[in-house]
Every structure is written in C-alpha cells, then in structure tokens.
Write a protein that holds these residues in place. Structure first.
Motif, mmCIF file in Angstrom:
data_model
loop_
_atom_site.group_PDB
_atom_site.id
_atom_site.type_symbol
_atom_site.label_atom_id
_atom_site.label_comp_id
_atom_site.label_asym_id
_atom_site.label_seq_id
_atom_site.Cartn_x
_atom_site.Cartn_y
_atom_site.Cartn_z
ATOM 1 N N THR A 154 -16.441 -0.019 -0.655
ATOM 2 C CA THR A 154 -18.058 -0.779 0.227
ATOM 3 C C THR A 154 -17.930 -1.847 -1.186
ATOM 4 N N ALA A 155 -17.390 -1.952 -2.158
ATOM 5 C CA ALA A 155 -17.028 -2.843 -3.127
ATOM 6 C C ALA A 155 -16.656 -4.137 -2.428
ATOM 7 N N ILE A 156 -14.692 -3.766 -2.270
ATOM 8 C CA ILE A 156 -14.263 -4.400 -1.512
ATOM 9 C C ILE A 156 -14.849 -4.734 -0.081
ATOM 10 N N LEU A 157 -15.814 -4.257 0.791
ATOM 11 C CA LEU A 157 -16.432 -4.974 1.943
ATOM 12 C C LEU A 157 -17.488 -5.592 1.159
ATOM 13 N N GLY A 158 -17.946 -5.413 0.454
ATOM 14 C CA GLY A 158 -19.440 -6.040 0.327
ATOM 15 C C GLY A 158 -20.630 -5.906 1.737
ATOM 16 N N THR A 175 -24.050 0.636 -5.977
ATOM 17 C CA THR A 175 -24.783 1.818 -5.255
ATOM 18 C C THR A 175 -25.866 1.211 -4.614
ATOM 19 N N PHE A 176 -26.772 0.468 -4.998
ATOM 20 C CA PHE A 176 -27.633 0.310 -3.800
ATOM 21 C C PHE A 176 -26.787 -1.048 -2.156
ATOM 22 N N LEU A 177 -25.549 -1.326 -2.517
ATOM 23 C CA LEU A 177 -25.717 -1.093 -0.922
ATOM 24 C C LEU A 177 -25.512 0.492 0.032
ATOM 25 N N ALA A 222 -13.338 -3.847 -14.072
ATOM 26 C CA ALA A 222 -13.165 -2.564 -12.915
ATOM 27 C C ALA A 222 -14.423 -1.665 -12.482
ATOM 28 N N ILE A 223 -14.959 -0.970 -13.297
ATOM 29 C CA ILE A 223 -16.063 -0.884 -13.716
ATOM 30 C C ILE A 223 -16.799 -1.703 -12.421
ATOM 31 N N LEU A 224 -17.187 -2.399 -12.753
ATOM 32 C CA LEU A 224 -18.346 -3.210 -11.043
ATOM 33 C C LEU A 224 -17.582 -2.507 -9.999
ATOM 34 N N GLN A 225 -16.333 -3.083 -10.085
ATOM 35 C CA GLN A 225 -15.412 -3.428 -8.909
ATOM 36 C C GLN A 225 -14.730 -2.121 -8.255
ATOM 37 N N ARG A 226 -16.037 -0.874 -9.166
ATOM 38 C CA ARG A 226 -15.160 0.631 -8.505
ATOM 39 C C ARG A 226 -13.689 0.249 -8.170
ATOM 40 N N ASP A 227 -12.395 0.541 -9.151
ATOM 41 C CA ASP A 227 -11.155 0.234 -8.349
ATOM 42 C C ASP A 227 -10.855 1.942 -9.999
ATOM 43 N N ILE A 228 -11.033 2.781 -9.309
ATOM 44 C CA ILE A 228 -10.842 3.863 -9.672
ATOM 45 C C ILE A 228 -9.879 3.849 -10.522
ATOM 46 N N TRP A 286 0.005 14.100 -11.669
ATOM 47 C CA TRP A 286 1.271 14.838 -10.965
ATOM 48 C C TRP A 286 2.365 12.982 -11.281
ATOM 49 N N ASN A 287 1.235 12.168 -10.974
ATOM 50 C CA ASN A 287 1.881 10.609 -10.949
ATOM 51 C C ASN A 287 1.883 10.579 -12.534
ATOM 52 N N MET A 288 0.685 10.656 -12.950
ATOM 53 C CA MET A 288 1.012 9.772 -14.286
ATOM 54 C C MET A 288 2.166 10.765 -15.018
ATOM 55 N N LEU A 289 2.237 12.016 -15.259
ATOM 56 C CA LEU A 289 3.005 12.484 -15.995
ATOM 57 C C LEU A 289 4.517 12.077 -16.208
ATOM 58 N N HIS A 290 4.746 11.616 -14.796
ATOM 59 C CA HIS A 290 6.076 10.750 -14.189
ATOM 60 C C HIS A 290 5.548 9.168 -14.775
ATOM 61 N N GLY A 291 4.297 8.902 -15.218
ATOM 62 C CA GLY A 291 4.539 7.474 -15.958
ATOM 63 C C GLY A 291 4.263 6.888 -15.075
ATOM 64 N N ASP A 292 4.044 7.309 -13.458
ATOM 65 C CA ASP A 292 3.161 6.458 -12.389
ATOM 66 C C ASP A 292 1.463 6.283 -12.666
ATOM 67 N N PHE A 293 0.498 5.245 -13.403
ATOM 68 C CA PHE A 293 -0.387 5.495 -13.017
ATOM 69 C C PHE A 293 -1.038 4.877 -12.051
ATOM 70 N N GLY A 294 -0.392 4.314 -11.123
ATOM 71 C CA GLY A 294 -0.750 3.815 -9.336
ATOM 72 C C GLY A 294 -0.953 2.596 -9.853
ATOM 73 N N GLN A 295 -2.315 2.040 -8.359
ATOM 74 C CA GLN A 295 -2.090 0.644 -7.749
ATOM 75 C C GLN A 295 -3.275 0.176 -8.336
ATOM 76 N N SER A 296 -3.590 -1.224 -9.084
ATOM 77 C CA SER A 296 -5.021 -1.447 -8.853
ATOM 78 C C SER A 296 -5.098 -1.878 -7.748
ATOM 79 N N PHE A 297 -6.232 -1.207 -7.041
ATOM 80 C CA PHE A 297 -6.478 -1.329 -5.644
ATOM 81 C C PHE A 297 -7.435 -3.746 -5.626
ATOM 82 N N SER A 298 -8.049 -3.367 -7.323
ATOM 83 C CA SER A 298 -8.850 -4.526 -7.219
ATOM 84 C C SER A 298 -7.749 -5.914 -7.740
ATOM 85 N N LEU A 299 -7.022 -5.414 -7.992
ATOM 86 C CA LEU A 299 -6.079 -6.455 -8.626
ATOM 87 C C LEU A 299 -4.383 -6.314 -7.857
#
Lengths: 529, 315
Positions: free
Chosen positions: B36-40, A404-406, B275-281, B70-83
């Motif tokens: 923003t979280a990834i690029l710092g 948020t800060f950034l 995941a929240i701190l990384q904004r890994d939606i 829609w993807n979730m209903l098909h069993g696809d929860f997507g890909q985590s960006f941070s992991l």
C-alpha cells in the motif's frame, strides 16, 4: 588559588575543543561552480529504475536521465514525439506502430532500437521474462492493456492492445514508460536501480547514499543538449531545513516550498515559480448510506464548504478552487464553463432541509495527517468541519496516519464493519481518464477492485467513460469527458475542493526554469551562472 | 572477570531474541503494508496482492519470522524494498554516521558535564556554581530540535559560519575538517541536554564524596586541593557517574533521531523513521535489532567498566 587554575584549565580545554569542532579557518559554504545546479529534493530516491518506482520525488530525477517514446509538449499535457518520431494508430484503436528515431544511443554506448523497446515493456509485463526479477514493477498495470510487442525492424515497433485504450499514449509519456538500456539491465541485474542508463539529456555520475545523486550534462544528446555541467539532487526531508538551505545558499532550486515559508522568497534574490497540475483534492461522500445518500445533501456539502477560504487562508494560495472531477491542467479535456459550487451556507441549509437531514446530524469524517498530494490535510479537515458545523452538520473527525488511512478508505467507506460519511482524498494523474475511471464508475466499487470508495453509481457516467477510453480521436474524447464532468458536478459524489499548484524557488543565479503541468522536473533548458 | 563477562553475554541472547519477536510482531500488526505504501493512490486490492506476492509477504507469519531469523543468523538481513539495497549495508552505513554524531555528543557531554559538575561541587554555592547551575537548567529545558533550528537560523542562515545540513560538503570536501565543520551544530545541539544531566549528577556525586572522611584526611595530610578534587574525589565519584553516562549514551543515541531530521544527518534514527512510514518491514526490523544489540552490548561494557572500578559490584 588552586581552584582558579582549575577553572582556567577548564576554559582552555573547552576553547580548544570548540576550536577543533568549528574546523577553524574553513570557508563555511563551498559555493558550487557555474553550471552546477543543486536541487533540494524532498526525500532520498528509492531507485533510479523508472519501471520500479512510484514516487514523484524519484520521477524528478528520472525525467532528466531517460526519454520515453513520447513526452508531454512543454507547458501542456498533450503528447509529442520523443524517441518515437511518429506513430500510426489502426482504425480499431488496437494497433500502435511507432517509428523510432535513428542514431540514438544509450549512455553506455549501446544502440536504442525496437528490440530495446520490446525488452523494456516485456521486462515489466511478462512474468517469464528473464529480467522480470529486477522488479517488482508496481505501476506495470499502466500497460496492462498491451497484448504483444513486435520489433518489426530496428526502427519500427508495434504494440497490439487487448482492447482499444485511449490513455495508452499519455501513459507512455509517464515515467513508467521511460526506456532503459537493456545492456545495462543485463549487466547490473537487480542493481540497475543504482546504476541507471538511459538516453536522456543527463548521464548518471554517482549516487552517494543519503547525500546526493549527481548527474552530468550529456553532450551527445539527440535533442538540444543542456548547457548545465551537472545537477546534484540532495534529499532534504525536513521542509524547514530545506528552506534554511535555500536561504543559506546550500541549494539553488527547491521544490514544494511550504506555504508558510513563501514570503521568505518574495524578493529580488529569488524567483518563485508556480504551476497548477493534474491534481484534485476532494472529499469522498458515502453515496450508499447515511445523509449523503441523498444528492441534495451532497450538493449541500459542496455549497457549505468555503473552498476559496481554504485555498487562500489554509493553503496560502498554493492551490486553486476545483470546479469538478477533472483538473483544469488537462486543458483539452476540461470543461471551463463549469463553475465551482459557490460558498452559500443558506442554500446548503435549505438543501439539507429538503433532503430531510436534521440539524445537528452527526457525520463521521476520516482525515489523514499527511500523504502524497494531501497538502495540509489536518488544517483543511478542521476548516471543513467548521463550515459544516455552520450549516448544521456535526462532523466527527478521526485522524489516521497515511498508510493506515489508505487501508481504511480504499476498501470502501462502509467496508469492514465501519460506516464513514466522508473522507479526504487526493489524486495526481497523467490522463483525464485515470481518476474518474478508477474512482467514479459502478464497476470501480472497491469490491470490484477499484477506488470508488463512496459507492457512486450513474450508468450514464459509466457509459461515457467507457466510450471515452476507446475513442482514438482526441476531440471526441474531450467532448465525452466534458459531458461526464457536468453530470458528476451535479451528482456531487465528492466535494470538489482544490487543485494544487506546485511551486518551486530558485536563486538569482538560475534562469530559464519553468515547472510543467505534469509536475515533472525538466532541467535540460535551465542555465546557472 | 572472564566468567562475569561470559555470563552477561549469554544473558543478552534471550534479550535480543525477545526483541526480534517484538519488533517482528509490531511490524506485522501495525495497519498498512509495504505494498500500500509503495502503490499509494494505486493500491487496488489486486495490485496490493500481486505486489505482496512479489515481495514475499503473502506467507504465514511464523514462516516469515523463521525465514527472517534464519537468514539473519547467517548474516543476511534481507533487502530493503524502499531503498532497493541490502538492509545490512544501509544499517551499517547509517549506524556509523549516527555513531559519529552521538559519539561526539557523548564525548562532549561527558567532558563538559563532569567538568561543570566538579567545578560546581568544588565551589558549592559560589558564583561559578550558581552560574553553572543556571546554564545547566537552561540547557536541560530547551528541546534539542528547537535548539537545532535556532542554531541553523543564527549560525548558518544569518552568520553563514556553518553549513545548514548534511554530513559533507556537496561539492568538494569529504575530508575530516569538512566533517567536523558539518558536525559542530548537530553534535552541540544533541549534547546540550545530556551535558546538563551529567553536570547535575556529577555535582551531587562529588558533593557526597567531598564530605567523606578520606577527603578530610587527604586535605589534612596537605595534599594539594587540585589533587584532592581531581585525583581522590573524582575517582570515587566516578562509580556513581559512570552508570549515568551509560544512560546518557542511550539518550544521545535515541535523541539523535530529532537532530538527524533537523540537520539532515544521514543517521540510523532518520532511517528508521522513514522506514516505518514506508512500511519497509525488513529495514525497520533489521535496524531495530541491530541498534538493540548494540545497546545491550554497550550496557555490558558499562557494567564491566563499573565493576573494574568497584570490585564490590562483581557478582
């Protein structure tokens, strides 16, 4: 009587349950065998694909699995040959010809050659490259000056730049420039980040999610191979738990020791290692609006804040006082003759008076609660607030979570309807160009896509920075950077507070461990009994 | 019974759908974005825009929500960006680890809590009752993360009986004794508060039952005291204890977050915090929906169990 039997039975049950849980008879600590080093990391890595990651935590593993074309000479931030044995730079500073080392193989047995280098950089930079989808590559802009890459012959690769760009070589030494195996990228595709293949001193063994990354010594390494059998990187996010693991012998090496825990390790059983790095912790001052529009008020802030006390008391000696915008770790480009602003509240008061800033003026101060390289931002913010109060500035602190800060600071201190007089910030960079170029030039104001959130502007600084980035001669560059430091020091668009000293602790079984000014963790030469 | 279960399951659908909307909106509204979280430090507007485009986050909210659902209903929860791995793999693995931890704690708090409550009630105002009440109060009052740290200092650092953190030994190990060895401290630390709560409520439930006529009748018939307490009274008291257990199951699941951080247990609570701190939606959304769904199902099971014990509850 019946009731008593009850209690006894209860006791029996609890005893058995406790016994089962304790796993009776197990030795508590499975000590690691000689030659296996266990490293306590601060987080789980995101991926082991050097082009795809941005975190120092991931770099610590990557630097041991891969090599770049060049690397930093041990103990410095100057480049030396690695996978490239030598290179020529054209007179106009736009063409870099690298002569590659022969007989280097990737861990999967495929050959390292000019085509592999070309593949690596085009994967990152060319949106139409067949393996560009293995990204995203957030730091690809490190190489955005690259126009074309030609593999002239297997041992020669030529980079042509769009314009002269002196930091190019040190960017190649950065983890983003590490070379991955094209064969492995083609084989694993998007899963390459979990199946890394490089040329480095260690080969990847396994990644147990949230538990450990295991790498093994590479006996066929082109440089002197390591004597370690294996290194195990364990993610331990909680600093207290990391300290406890170190004390209990669960890890052999721990990075980022919290300042308060340092005294636990000041005895014969441990080695404490420190190294100042290319890091700067500073306050951005709003040069466009409010009291800090006046240079004297900005200088006053520099005089008012007791940096020595912050470094020694708040940070327990884990940082040094900064003297200007360029960290001393960039030894070749740093102006050693520049003295940090001394702590002089009287002078600060006088300067504020001269600048016409009334006593008791309120300033808005954005503070973060954490974040990469921010050290102890809340405690530091509070100390700064107290120092400013003493000279008659009432800093009103607003604290935000790091992302948020950034989001509030990067768009500019006066953007989006806010007015902020000062904000904390920290940067870690790999070239003396990076921070001033991105955060001090007039063309780096946020509306132009840069990080000059305080709207500092000095045409002479702009000129010096442009010149330094196109000069290919290092001594010429050094001279320009030193001149820039003197001007910025005097203009004081920031309060220069601290340069972080990275620290690490090893137990007495570990020898030959050093920290690098680059903050990379290089484990090749470490031994463990 | 069948129609009751079916009805409860159907009612769960809108609940879970509502959760997806809420968690999606929260993640969309909190300041900061994954780019923003990834690029710092390097998060220039230009870099952020490009990365958001690469991550598919530049589309309108409604489109993003529909695609996700829609993807979730098909069993696809997507890909985590941070992991960099499928959300569902991470969530299942982490949830499994949390279940091991929370499940053990749940068993511990159920067994010891009921035991302590029954003993207390059976010997009301006796020495055992007072001692148990004292210990229980102490247990309820200590924050579990503090208790966890103290346990680490005593049993891992000083006595070296147990490992500090993790789920398996980092070298060798990996079998059941190894797991139990690592599980002991976090499971106990997590169980303490819940045990206290269960003990107190079991005690009062038992006291109420013990005053009832059928207990007096049983005693008058000459049924052995042990049988009166464990056979007659506890069975009747279970009707009020089981809902408490249901709540405690949720409590140990959510309390696991602190314990997972202190003991570096690779569970879903710690995953969600990171995941929240990384904004890994996608990871946050997938994780929350998964946990919420489990919680809903668990509650259905508790209600069904209760209605089996007490047919009056069935509606």
């Amino acid at each position: 009587m019946a009731k008593l039997t009850l209690t006894r039975r209860g006791l029996l049950i609890s005893g058995v349950a406790a016994g089962v849980l304790m796993g009776t008879g197990l030795p508590s600590m499975a000590a690691t065998p000689p030659g296996v080093l266990v490293v306590g990391q601060i987080a789980e890595p995101k991926a082991l694909d050097p082009a795809a990651v941005t975190a120092v935590n991931d770099f610590r593993i990557l630097m041991n699995l891969y090599d770049g074309l060049v690397r930093y000479k041990s103990g410095t931030l100057e480049v030396e040959p690695a996978l490239a044995e030598s290179w020529d730079i054209s007179d106009d500073g736009k063409t870099y010809t690298f002569h590659l080392r022969q007989d280097v193989k990737f861990h999967d047995g495929s050959a390292f050659d000019a085509e592999a280098v070309k593949f690596n950089f085009e994967r990152m930079l060319d949106e139409n490259h067949p393996y560009h989808h293995t990204g995203p590559f957030p730091l690809a802009f490190f190489f955005s000056s690259v126009d074309t890459i030609d593999a002239k012959d297997p041992q020669t690769v030529v980079f042509t730049l769009k314009e002269p760009y002196a930091p190019f070589l040190s960017n190649l030494a950065y983890p983003t420039g590490l070379i991955v195996s094209p064969t492995a990228v083609k084989k694993f595709d998007k899963d390459f980040g979990r199946n890394p293949v490089g040329t480095g001193p260690f080969t990847f063994k396994e990644w147990r999610a949230n538990e450990a990354v295991v790498v093994e010594g590479n006996p066929d390494y082109w440089d002197t191979p390591t004597s370690l059998k294996a290194v195990i990187f364990r993610p331990i996010t909680d600093a207290n738990t990391r300290v406890a693991e170190m004390l209990a012998g669960g890890i052999d090496l721990m990075v980022e020791v919290p300042p308060v825990a340092l005294k636990e390790f000041q005895n014969d059983k441990y080695h404490l290692v420190e190294q100042a790095g290319p890091h700067l912790w500073f306050l951005i001052l709003d040069c466009a609006k409010g009291p800090f529009k006046d240079k004297r008020a900005r200088q006053a802030a520099n005089y008012a804040i007791n940096k020595k006390a912050i470094v020694n008391d708040v940070l327990e000696g884990t940082a040094t006082v900064a003297n200007g915008p360029t960290p001393a770790a960039f030894a070749w480009a740093h102006d050693d003759s520049l003295d940090p602003y001394p702590y002089d509240p009287e002078k600060a008061k006088a300067l504020l008076k001269e600048a016409g800033v009334a006593e008791g003026t309120e300033v808005t101060f954005y503070v973060t609660d954490g974040g990469s390289g921010m050290l102890d931002p809340v405690a530091m913010g509070t100390a700064i607030q107290a120092d400013l109060k003493a000279v008659g500035l009432n800093a009103k602190i607003e604290t935000f979570e790091w992302n948020t800060f950034l989001g509030k600071v990067n768009p500019g201190l006066d953007a989006n309807g806010q007015h902020v007089d000062m904000a904390e910030m920290a940067w870690m960079t790999n070239d003396p160009d990076t921070l001033p170029y991105l955060a001090l030039r007039t063309d780096a104001w946020p509306d132009k896509g840069g990080f000059n959130s305080g709207y500092y502007s000095n045409p002479e600084v702009d000129k010096l920075l442009e010149e330094a980035r196109t000069a290919t001669d290092q001594s010429k560059r050094a001279e320009l950077y030193k001149k820039m430091q003197q001007i910025v020091h005097d203009d004081a668009p920031w309060v220069f507070v601290a340069n972080w000293k990275q620290n690490a602790v090893t137990n007495d079984k570990v020898s030959d461990f050093t920290l690098q000014p680059s903050f990379f963790l290089l484990l090749k030469d470490v031994t463990k009994a | 019974m069948g129609s009751y279960i079916l009805k409860r399951l159907l009612l769960a659908v809108p609940v879970i759908l509502g959760i997806t909307v809420i968690v999606f909106l929260i993640m969309a509204m909190i300041p900061g974005d994954p780019a923003t979280a990834i690029l710092g430090s390097y998060a220039t507007p230009e870099n952020v825009a490009k990365l958001n485009r690469d991550l598919g986050l530049d589309q309108p909210l409604v489109a993003r929500y529909s695609i996700w659902l829609w993807n979730m209903l098909h069993g696809d929860f997507g890909q985590s960006f941070s992991l960099n791995r499928p959300v569902i793999d991470e969530v299942l693995e982490r949830f499994n680890n949390t279940l091991i931890l929370a499940g053990t704690s749940f068993v511990l708090c159920t067994v010891f809590g009921i035991l302590a409550g029954v003993v207390s009630a059976a010997r009301q105002y006796g020495f055992a009752d007072k001692a148990i009440t004292f210990v229980v109060l102490l247990g309820i009052s200590i924050p579990s993360f503090f208790l966890g740290m103290m346990m680490i200092l005593i049993f891992a650092v000083d006595l070296q009986w147990l490992p500090v953190s993790g789920m398996y030994a980092i070298y060798g190990g990996g079998d059941l004794p190894d797991l139990l060895h690592h599980l002991t401290m976090p499971a106990l630390a997590l169980a303490v508060v819940a045990t206290g709560v269960v003990a107190r409520l079991s005690r009062s439930a038992m006291l109420e039952v013990l005053r009832q006529d059928f207990i007096r009748t049983a005693r008058a018939k000459g049924v052995k005291e042990g049988r009166v307490i464990w056979g007659h009274a506890l069975r009747a008291a279970m009707v009020s204890i089981i809902p408490v257990l249901g709540i405690q199951a949720g409590f140990v699941l959510s309390g696991a977050v602190y314990i997972e951080i202190v003991f570096q247990w690779p569970g879903i609570g710690r995953m969600l915090v990171d995941a929240i701190l990384q904004r890994d939606i996608l990871l946050v959304q997938g994780g929350v929906v998964f946990v919420a769904a489990c919680y809903v199902i668990f509650n259905i099971i508790v209600d069904v169990a209760q209605s089996l014990l007490d047919p009056r509850i069935k509606t």
